[in-house]
Motif scaffolding. Structure first.
Motif, short mmCIF file in Angstrom:
data_model
loop_
_atom_site.label_atom_id
_atom_site.label_comp_id
_atom_site.label_asym_id
_atom_site.label_seq_id
_atom_site.Cartn_x
_atom_site.Cartn_y
_atom_site.Cartn_z
N TYR A 41 -12.54 163.48 28.34
CA TYR A 41 -13.06 162.79 27.15
C TYR A 41 -12.02 161.80 26.63
O TYR A 41 -10.92 162.17 26.24
CB TYR A 41 -13.40 163.80 26.05
CG TYR A 41 -13.97 163.16 24.80
CD1 TYR A 41 -15.26 162.62 24.80
CD2 TYR A 41 -13.23 163.07 23.63
CE1 TYR A 41 -15.78 162.02 23.67
CE2 TYR A 41 -13.74 162.47 22.49
CZ TYR A 41 -15.02 161.95 22.52
OH TYR A 41 -15.55 161.34 21.41
N LYS A 42 -12.36 160.56 26.67
CA LYS A 42 -11.45 159.49 26.25
C LYS A 42 -12.06 158.75 25.06
O LYS A 42 -13.27 158.55 25.00
CB LYS A 42 -11.21 158.50 27.39
CG LYS A 42 -10.56 159.11 28.63
CD LYS A 42 -9.10 159.44 28.37
CE LYS A 42 -8.37 159.82 29.66
NZ LYS A 42 -8.79 161.10 30.24
N GLN A 43 -11.21 158.34 24.15
CA GLN A 43 -11.66 157.60 22.98
C GLN A 43 -10.70 156.43 22.74
O GLN A 43 -9.49 156.63 22.65
CB GLN A 43 -11.67 158.53 21.76
CG GLN A 43 -12.57 158.04 20.64
CD GLN A 43 -12.63 159.07 19.50
OE1 GLN A 43 -11.71 159.86 19.31
NE2 GLN A 43 -13.70 159.05 18.74
N THR A 44 -11.24 155.22 22.68
CA THR A 44 -10.39 154.05 22.44
C THR A 44 -9.92 154.05 21.00
O THR A 44 -10.48 154.74 20.14
CB THR A 44 -11.16 152.75 22.72
OG1 THR A 44 -12.21 152.64 21.74
CG2 THR A 44 -11.74 152.71 24.12
N GLU A 45 -8.88 153.28 20.73
CA GLU A 45 -8.36 153.16 19.37
C GLU A 45 -9.43 152.63 18.43
O GLU A 45 -9.53 153.06 17.27
CB GLU A 45 -7.13 152.23 19.39
CG GLU A 45 -6.20 152.42 18.20
CD GLU A 45 -5.60 153.83 18.12
OE1 GLU A 45 -5.48 154.33 16.99
OE2 GLU A 45 -5.29 154.42 19.18
N GLU A 46 -10.22 151.71 18.97
CA GLU A 46 -11.31 151.12 18.17
C GLU A 46 -12.33 152.19 17.77
O GLU A 46 -12.78 152.25 16.61
CB GLU A 46 -12.03 150.04 19.00
CG GLU A 46 -12.08 148.68 18.30
CD GLU A 46 -12.73 147.64 19.18
OE1 GLU A 46 -13.95 147.77 19.43
OE2 GLU A 46 -12.03 146.72 19.60
N GLU A 47 -12.70 153.03 18.73
CA GLU A 47 -13.68 154.10 18.47
C GLU A 47 -13.13 155.11 17.46
O GLU A 47 -13.86 155.59 16.58
CB GLU A 47 -14.03 154.81 19.77
CG GLU A 47 -14.93 153.99 20.69
CD GLU A 47 -15.12 154.64 22.05
OE1 GLU A 47 -16.16 154.39 22.67
OE2 GLU A 47 -14.22 155.39 22.49
N LYS A 48 -11.82 155.41 17.60
CA LYS A 48 -11.20 156.34 16.64
C LYS A 48 -11.26 155.79 15.22
O LYS A 48 -11.60 156.50 14.28
CB LYS A 48 -9.74 156.58 17.03
CG LYS A 48 -9.53 157.60 18.12
CD LYS A 48 -8.05 157.83 18.36
CE LYS A 48 -7.85 158.80 19.52
NZ LYS A 48 -6.41 158.96 19.85
N MET A 49 -10.91 154.50 15.09
CA MET A 49 -10.91 153.87 13.77
C MET A 49 -12.33 153.81 13.20
O MET A 49 -12.54 154.04 12.01
CB MET A 49 -10.31 152.46 13.85
CG MET A 49 -8.82 152.42 14.17
SD MET A 49 -7.84 153.43 13.02
CE MET A 49 -8.11 152.55 11.49
N GLU A 50 -13.29 153.51 14.06
CA GLU A 50 -14.69 153.43 13.62
C GLU A 50 -15.17 154.79 13.13
O GLU A 50 -15.85 154.90 12.10
CB GLU A 50 -15.54 152.95 14.80
CG GLU A 50 -16.97 152.60 14.40
CD GLU A 50 -17.80 152.13 15.59
OE1 GLU A 50 -19.00 152.45 15.62
OE2 GLU A 50 -17.24 151.45 16.47
N GLN A 51 -14.79 155.85 13.87
CA GLN A 51 -15.19 157.21 13.49
C GLN A 51 -14.53 157.63 12.18
O GLN A 51 -15.17 158.23 11.31
CB GLN A 51 -14.80 158.17 14.62
CG GLN A 51 -15.53 159.52 14.52
CD GLN A 51 -15.30 160.37 15.74
OE1 GLN A 51 -14.34 160.17 16.48
NE2 GLN A 51 -16.17 161.33 15.98
N LEU A 52 -13.25 157.31 12.04
CA LEU A 52 -12.54 157.64 10.81
C LEU A 52 -13.14 156.93 9.61
O LEU A 52 -13.31 157.52 8.53
CB LEU A 52 -11.06 157.27 10.93
CG LEU A 52 -10.14 158.28 11.62
CD1 LEU A 52 -8.75 157.69 11.84
CD2 LEU A 52 -10.05 159.57 10.81
#
Length: 527
Positions: A34-45
């Protein structure tokens, strides 16, 4: 995916008879892959922070509403709020306030007529005002809340009185939510709230109270198109008031409250001359006291009945209703309205469910039983919710409507834990219990949360025949569509579908027809 939905997805994926080492390998695989880009992390946060901000804002504005609404009437005066807001920043934001008020009245058309803000409309108003001020809505709302909080001061005694009254109003709503679609617990909660307040905050007045609903006059239409049917009252008044009918050509002020949509307060009934006395056994010289008639409004401020109170049983001289008492009684009438319409929605959903099950059984004989449950709030801190069994249908089409409460609690029903997993995840659960296969399907509200559940038993078969499975899926899809339509009808922003109690009876029939209406619509789309 929230936590319950993620767990359910994983359990469905691995199946029931999976070994522990295999589960551990799957977990290791997911962690690795399971990989999450920095962009996806920021969007989720950002999404999590946004949801958190909205929840905090809601709590903040609810607390502010309650501080302003010190008598627990359930509403604030729009002009009063507007007048205070017009002094914000020394009156420099009046244009923004005017625009926000215009948008608010277009969203809630009844406001221009009644000028009353419900908690939801109050929150919308402040959000609209804040959005007109600046791009940073959160900061603007914080400033508005601080300003409005300091604009109103309440004594400690007043705060305690308000807190107690809100607890009684909450009990009325809780009675509706745990009633199993029955009005009796709601009536009891209303009269208990009124008598408790009269004792605690009304100089221990002896009051009589009664609820009458508008109905179409089919008995004597020459006496007026509508009548008031007295459906509930305080115990001592039941022999004289319960099930009585008030026609428009009879003495009384109740129809004035209905037609004008405003409360009628008669401080001394003995001096009025147009009061209808139901208790003919009471001597004329004892017909003394105060009378208050409050119109019952639905979400769109249409009148559907009255709540009446009087002090004729109290022989003390000073029995006039004071302003703070009248404001609270308005809150009770509003709480009753919400509770009444909640029960009506449950009745409609149950009627629709009966129709859906009637449609299913000739088409899916392999279905052994379907048990329908409604979700109810838990009655203590150890239980977040309970499941009330409301309808049981077997494979002959025989139905049992459970009038006496049959409640399932999570901690007491380990064999039925799949039902609670279904509610937690708002997702479909397939499982076997003692060799019998079950499909638990949620019935969702407009936010996607489960408000009910179908527990479908298919016996020892692991699967239904393809054509039966297809019909079951179709039934569940149409039942959900009809349920959503029933819930949309009662939103504050939409026009109500009925006012008269007779129209509610017609609406029950409509709820059943609604299922067939969606089925027909689906058929047309397929063709």
């Amino acid at each position: 995916l929230n936590l319950p939905r993620f767990v359910q997805l994983m359990e469905t994926f691995v199946g029931e008879d999976i070994s522990l080492p295999t589960v551990k390998r799957l977990i290791a695989f997911i962690k690795e892959e399971y990989k999450q880009t920095e962009e996806e992390k920021m969007e989720q946060l950002e999404k999590v922070h946004h949801i958190s901000r909205l929840a905090q804002r809601k709590l903040l504005l609810e607390a502010l509403f309650e501080k302003w609404d010190d008598n627990a009437s359930g509403f604030l005066d729009l002009e009063e709020v507007d007048a205070v807001l017009s002094t914000f920043k020394e009156g420099m934001e009046k244009e923004a306030l005017r625009k926000a008020k215009k948008h608010l009245c277009s969203r809630y058309p009844q406001l221009s007529r009644v000028g009353k803000l419900s908690p939801k409309a109050f929150q919308t108003f402040l959000e609209l005002v804040a959005s007109e001020f600046t791009a940073n809505v959160d900061e603007a709302i914080d400033n508005l809340v601080e300003f409005l909080t300091t604009s109103v001061e309440r004594s400690r005694m007043k705060c305690l009185q308000s807190l107690t009254r809100r607890k009684w109003l909450h009990n009325i709503q809780q009675a509706a939510e745990t009633s199993g679609a029955s009005m009796e617990p709601v009536y009891k909660a209303v009269f208990k709230a009124l008598s408790q307040d009269a004792e605690a905050h009304g100089d221990n007045k002896k009051i009589s109270a009664y609820i009458a609903l508008l109905e179409e006059n089919q008995l004597s239409p020459e006496r007026g198109q509508i009548l008031l049917h007295y459906v509930a009252c305080t115990t001592d008044d039941a022999p004289y008031v319960l099930n009585q009918i008030l026609y428009k050509d009879m003495k009384g002020v109740s129809f004035a409250a209905v037609e004008e949509g405003k409360l009628v307060h008669i401080p001394r009934v003995q001096l009025h001359g147009n009061i209808h006395f139901w208790n003919y056994d009471r001597p004329v010289e004892e017909r003394r006291g105060s009378l208050l008639v409050l119109p019952l409004h639905d979400a769109r401020w249409r009148v559907f009945g009255i709540l009446g109170l009087d002090t004729l049983r109290d022989q003390c001289e000073k029995t006039i209703f004071l302003t703070h008492e009248i404001s609270f009684y308005q809150g009770v009438s509003q709480a009753f309205s919400k509770a009444y319409h909640h029960v009506c929605r449950l009745e409609n959903i149950l009627q629709m469910t009966v129709t859906a099950l009637d449609w299913l059984y000739p088409r899916a004989p392999s279905v052994h039983t379907v048990i329908t449950y409604l979700v109810e709030p838990g009655k203590d801190k150890t239980c977040d919710y309970a499941l009330r069994k409301v309808i049981t249908t077997d494979n002959t089409g025989q139905k049992e409507i459970h009038s006496s409460p049959v409640l399932l609690l999570r901690k007491e029903n380990l064999l039925r834990v799949y039902l609670f997993k279904c509610i937690d995840s708002s997702g479909v659960i397939r499982t076997s219990v003692c060799g019998e296969y079950h499909i638990a399907v949620p019935l969702r509200d407009l936010s996607g949360q489960a408000l009910g559940i179908f527990d479908i038993s298919i016996g020892h078969r692991q699967k239904l025949p393809p054509h039966e499975h297809k019909d079951l899926q179709k039934m569940l899809k149409m039942a959900q569509a009809a349920c959503s339509e029933i819930l949309k009808m009662s939103l504050e922003e939409t026009e109500p579908t009925y006012v008269l109690e007779a129209e509610h009876v017609a609406n029950l029939r409509h709820a059943g027809i609604l299922f067939h209406q969606f089925m027909l619509q689906d058929l047309r789309e397929c063709v």
